[in-house]
Design a protein around this motif. Structure first.
Motif, short mmCIF file in Angstrom:
data_model
loop_
_atom_site.label_atom_id
_atom_site.label_comp_id
_atom_site.label_asym_id
_atom_site.label_seq_id
_atom_site.Cartn_x
_atom_site.Cartn_y
_atom_site.Cartn_z
N ALA A 27 130.18 11.67 -69.23
CA ALA A 27 130.21 10.79 -68.27
C ALA A 27 130.57 10.95 -66.76
N SER A 28 131.66 11.98 -67.12
CA SER A 28 132.51 12.29 -65.58
C SER A 28 132.07 13.23 -64.84
N LEU A 29 130.50 13.97 -65.38
CA LEU A 29 129.86 14.93 -64.74
C LEU A 29 129.19 14.03 -63.20
N ALA A 30 128.52 14.85 -62.54
CA ALA A 30 128.05 14.15 -61.42
C ALA A 30 126.77 13.79 -61.71
N ALA A 56 133.01 7.57 -65.93
CA ALA A 56 132.04 7.50 -65.08
C ALA A 56 132.46 7.08 -63.84
N ALA A 57 132.85 5.97 -63.71
CA ALA A 57 133.33 5.19 -62.62
C ALA A 57 134.36 5.83 -61.89
N ALA A 58 135.17 6.84 -62.31
CA ALA A 58 136.28 7.69 -61.75
C ALA A 58 135.54 8.58 -60.70
N VAL A 59 134.18 9.15 -60.99
CA VAL A 59 133.60 10.11 -60.19
C VAL A 59 132.57 9.21 -59.39
N GLY A 60 132.42 7.96 -59.61
CA GLY A 60 131.45 7.22 -58.63
C GLY A 60 129.78 7.35 -59.26
N ASN A 61 129.83 7.52 -60.62
CA ASN A 61 128.54 7.95 -61.58
C ASN A 61 128.29 6.49 -61.75
N TRP A 62 127.59 5.43 -60.80
CA TRP A 62 127.61 4.31 -61.21
C TRP A 62 126.16 4.02 -61.99
N ASP A 63 125.01 4.96 -61.76
CA ASP A 63 124.12 4.96 -62.61
C ASP A 63 124.29 5.13 -64.22
N ALA A 64 125.53 6.01 -64.54
CA ALA A 64 125.84 6.11 -65.90
C ALA A 64 126.60 4.80 -66.17
N CYS A 65 127.16 4.20 -65.32
CA CYS A 65 127.90 2.96 -65.67
C CYS A 65 126.96 1.95 -66.12
N LYS A 66 125.84 1.90 -65.31
CA LYS A 66 124.85 0.74 -65.62
C LYS A 66 124.20 1.10 -66.82
#
Length: 639
Positions: A27-30, A56-66
């Motif tokens: 989740a923390s990947l780009a 995921a949120a920590a790296v701004g991966n909002w698509d993954a969050c959704k």
């Protein structure tokens, strides 16, 4: 490589904690590594929890969050909000903070000028943004009054400011470390920007922007901005923190300025400094303070010779090689029993074996103190158990310390698996008090409790075997299923069968705890496949939807429901593989039964939402799952 990481042989050997770590890593990947996350989600065999979304949120991966929210029912908690704040995205923080609110337009973010409405403590968001170096977000949180130091319901203002300063100092130290270790020619996002940028515009927390994620501020910029907020008592206490954590140039830069806001030299001199101060320049900082700032009556003995400072000094990695010799050169040595016990405790908790050996082997003889008595002090034992270092406990045992069953339970309760391994494997390490019969009973009960705790922590089979065969602990199949792997569960069942006892059937409640509360869906599947417990009935699942909640009161049945739906789907596929005769009629009946099932599940979620605050996110997820599961023909008729 993809086949290796997605292969079943890898995953069946990983315990729950390891599989969750894999999820967080993916989740923390780009964002452009979205496929890796989907692959791990398909193979991991565990429910998706808020820490995964926070990664995921920590790296701004909002698509993954959704994705995690919409397809896996992952709730958004305060940890996700803090991770969003640390990432610097105001729009992302808005999305994360709507955890129990209705979603807005599916494709868009909320207005970036709307205030954040969140159950997270406002100060916690400020601290997270500060630790991420996000000055603009900190300014936005203040301007939208998501954080208002003057609010009556906030903690005491002084304590709030001190916590913010501690966060700024922590960020400064981390950013300086990253800048120092960055490859030449590369710039760290939290490193130095060069020039005079750290001073420019630093009198406030920043300008209100559009909430977009950008480069983090430098450590000096964050420290400067937060320092400008301090006054009175927070300034003096903040300066003590600077003495302990920051290098000499930063201390010199802020010292007089902070004192002018209300601090006093004596406050700093009374703080934790001297031999316990952090950094390689601890000696230079202390000498500068003694020479330039502290008045008469202050010397090396007054700033360094106290039990609390000996404990702090013994926690440092250079205690024996550098600090003790340099302190001795200034005439400061450990000269009391209290100082020796404090130093031994600091070394024990920090896992500093060399420091502990020095205190017991050299300081105690010089003071004519029995080393065995110092080693057996309650303060030292508690520190050793808290630190969890087996190597430290070896040193204590060499000085005559025998650990109790209560100590073993403490180590297991704290999750120190390797310390439990040493205690269980080392002859004479644990003493059993009482008469033979009572002592044996007490020991067996204690070791059974320890087995359950380390099994829930996912310890390996060799330790489980030691606890069972050497210590007499009973095999707890549910505990192994809760935190362990398929391989560990197979071992536990084989041990029970080898002893002539088939594994006892589990209750549906125990299965639900494994699948939902723990979220270990792969071991839950194994228990069902092995015939140890049937799949719960639809009525049971509906009841859990109406009633299940986590410690904070949030509806939390989504993980277990998702597992149950997948298990039901697999059973349907297996049942339909029998032949083609009557296939159309069977499909029609199955579709009708499935539609009725979804009506009951969604109805239960609606009852949960109507009966108590919360649960709307769970309801939305179930409704989306219902739409996705609808037969293609039915979806076509609706359109």
């Amino acid at each position: 490589m993809a086949q290796h990481w997605m292969g079943p042989q890898l995953w069946r050997g990983l315990n729950l904690r390891q599989r969750r770590q894999m999820l967080c890593t993916a989740a923390s990947l780009a964002p452009h590594h979205h496929g890796a996350l989907r692959g791990v989600l398909a193979a991991c065999g565990c429910t998706v929890t808020p820490p995964v979304m926070a990664a995921a949120a920590a790296v701004g991966n909002w698509d993954a969050c959704k994705l995690l929210a919409a397809q896996y029912g992952c709730p958004r908690d305060a940890g996700v909000c803090r991770a969003a704040a640390a990432s610097g995205s105001y729009a992302g923080l808005q999305w994360a903070s709507r955890g129990e609110q209705e979603e807005e337009a599916e494709e868009g973010w909320a207005d970036p000028h709307d205030s954040v409405s969140t159950s997270s403590e406002p100060l916690a968001l400020m601290l997270a943004a500060c630790r991420g170096g996000r000055l603009e977000l900190m300014a936005e949180l203040e301007e939208t009054r998501a954080y208002d130091p003057a609010c009556e319901d906030m903690d005491d203002n002084i304590n709030d400011q001190l916590r913010l300063l501690h966060a700024a100092v922590d960020y400064y130290c981390i950013s300086e470390s990253r800048a120092a270790t960055a490859p030449r020619g590369c710039s760290s996002s939290t490193g130095r920007r060069g020039g005079s940028g750290s001073r420019s515009g630093s009198s406030s927390l920043g300008r209100r922007g559009q909430g977009q994620q950008g480069a983090a501020a430098t450590g000096e910029e964050v420290l400067e901005a937060v320092m400008d907020r301090l006054g009175g008592e927070p300034a003096a206490m903040g300066l003590i923190h600077l003495v302990s954590r920051c290098p000499l140039p930063v201390l010199q830069r802020f010292y007089d300025r902070v004192l002018g806001l209300g601090g006093h030299d004596d406050d700093v001199g009374a703080g934790r400094d001297g031999g316990g101060a952090g950094g390689d320049d601890w000696e230079a900082k202390t000498e500068w303070m003694l020479r330039e700032k502290l008045g008469k009556g202050w010397g090396w003995d007054t700033v360094a010779d106290a039990p609390s400072r000996w404990r702090a000094a013994a926690e440092r990695p250079d205690f024996v090689t550098a600090r003790l010799p340099r302190l001795a050169a200034h005439g400061v040595v450990i000269n009391t029993r209290e100082g020796a016990v404090a130093a031994a405790s600091g070394a024990a908790e920090a896992g500093r074996v060399e420091a502990l050996q020095h205190v017991l082997g050299e300081v105690c003889p010089r003071l004519e103190l029995p080393a065995a008595e110092v080693a057996a002090e309650a303060e030292v034992l508690e520190a050793a158990l808290e630190g969890g270092s087996a190597a430290v406990c070896v040193v204590l045992q060499e000085h005559g310390v025998a650990f109790s069953l209560c100590d073993v339970r403490s180590a297991a309760g704290l999750g120190h698996v390797e310390l439990v391994r040493w205690l269980a494997s080392t002859p004479g390490a644990v003493r059993v008090a009482g008469a033979a019969g009572a002592g044996d009973t007490e020991a067996r009960e204690a070791w059974c409790w320890v087995f359950s705790r380390v099994a829930e922590a996912g310890c390996d089979v060799p330790l489980l075997r030691v606890l069972h065969e050497r210590c007499g602990a009973a095999v707890d199949l549910v505990a192994v299923a809760a935190g362990g792997s398929v391989e560990q569960l197979e071992w536990a069942a084989a041990v029970l069968r080898a002893s002539g006892r088939e594994p006892m059937a589990l209750s549906v409640d125990e299965l639900w705890r494994v699948a939902n509360a723990w979220g270990n869906t792969t071991t839950a599947d194994w228990l069902v496949t092995a015939g140890l417990v049937p799949l719960p009935a639809l009525e049971y699942i509906c009841g859990r939807i109406r009633e299940e909640r986590d410690n904070s009161g949030t509806a939390s049945a989504a993980g277990g429901v998702a597992w149950w739906l997948n298990a039901m789907k697999r059973s349907e596929v297996a049942a339909s593989a029998g032949g083609a005769a009557g296939a159309a009629a069977a499909r029609g009946a199955a579709d009708a039964a499935r539609a009725a099932m979804w009506r009951q599940l969604v109805g239960a979620a609606q009852q949960r939402t109507a009966a108590a605050a919360g649960g709307r996110e769970q309801l939305r997820w179930l409704q989306q799952m219902q739409r996705d599961a609808a037969p293609v023909a039915a979806r076509g008729r609706r359109h």
